[in-house]
Design an enzyme around this catalytic site. Sequence first.
Site, PDB file in Angstrom:
ATOM      1  N   CYS A  73       0.856  -1.181   0.000  1.00  0.00           N
ATOM      2  CA  CYS A  73       0.000   0.000   0.000  1.00  0.00           C
ATOM      3  C   CYS A  73       0.899   1.239   0.000  1.00  0.00           C
ATOM      4  CB  CYS A  73      -0.871  -0.043   1.249  1.00  0.00           C
ATOM      5  SG  CYS A  73      -1.878   1.416   1.436  1.00  0.00           S
ATOM      6  N   CYS A 198      -5.025   6.149  -3.984  1.00  0.00           N
ATOM      7  CA  CYS A 198      -4.386   4.839  -3.900  1.00  0.00           C
ATOM      8  C   CYS A 198      -2.979   4.976  -4.468  1.00  0.00           C
ATOM      9  CB  CYS A 198      -5.200   3.826  -4.691  1.00  0.00           C
ATOM     10  SG  CYS A 198      -4.470   2.196  -4.655  1.00  0.00           S
ATOM     11  N   GLY A 199      -1.984   4.819  -3.626  1.00  0.00           N
ATOM     12  CA  GLY A 199      -0.602   5.089  -4.032  1.00  0.00           C
ATOM     13  C   GLY A 199      -0.061   4.112  -5.065  1.00  0.00           C
TER      14      GLY A 199
END
Length: 259
Positions: A73, A198-199
């Site tokens: 994440c 959302c990386g």
Amino acid sequence: MINFWKYQGAGNDFIMIDDRNNTFNINDFEKVALLCHRRFGIGADGLILIRLKEGYDFEMVYFNADGHLGSMCGNGGRCAVRFAHTLGLFENKTSFWAADGAHEATLDDKQLVHLLMNPPGDIEINNDHYFMDTGSPHYVRFENDLINFDCVAEGKAIRHNERFNEEGTNVNFAQVTGKQSLDVRTFERGVEDETYACGTGVTACAIAANIEHDMQSPIQVKVLGGQLAVGFTKVSDKKYTNIILTGPATPVFKAEIEG
Ligand SMILES: N[C@H](CCC[C@H](N)C(=O)O)C(=O)O
């Protein structure tokens, strides 16, 4: 009692727990899901444990909001770095362990975290979409009218398609907004909803933009919850290195909960 911090990175929010004594039961997915629940619990897109790991400053153990261990994440990684810094685990530069292996990161004086991401393996290029693993699996499709786009309905339709992993995929929609800029919206698996950012998803979108539009590094990415940037070096066709995700990581509050 569980002592926790709440952090957010571009609106992707996480419960952070200092679990250096390994007391948290990582198999208790019902408990993690309850803690992440926005009505019955604290509320978060995910939960992260900071643990010790030999050879590294720390390990980040990441769970999705559904309570199951997730893959990498990117936003959570930046928050974990900032949290580990407040725990005194490193000074300016860190190397830590996550679900997809080792990562390095630095903090700068603008409160941003620069996180080195692992290169995607095979990048699938299809008629209307890309598929790659930037630590987590990501589908990427370019769109022309992202503001009026039904990200949840479109995302749900693709999320479980079995031609991706058994566990499905995260789904990103990207729009080119300038020479080196994108807007991105993401439907996240494990949250089963659109998140504010959302990386690993924007990392996949930046790479797809380089392939599809020859967009050059660094790419500025606007997401619902803020602004991220992705830098990279292209090595050869579909091969990238030195992929750096830059963005904020902000503590929100600190509290304790029964559990
Ligand atoms: N929000 C995360 C991605 C989580 C990926 C997760 N949903 C999974 O596929 O396990 C990020 O900033 O990169």
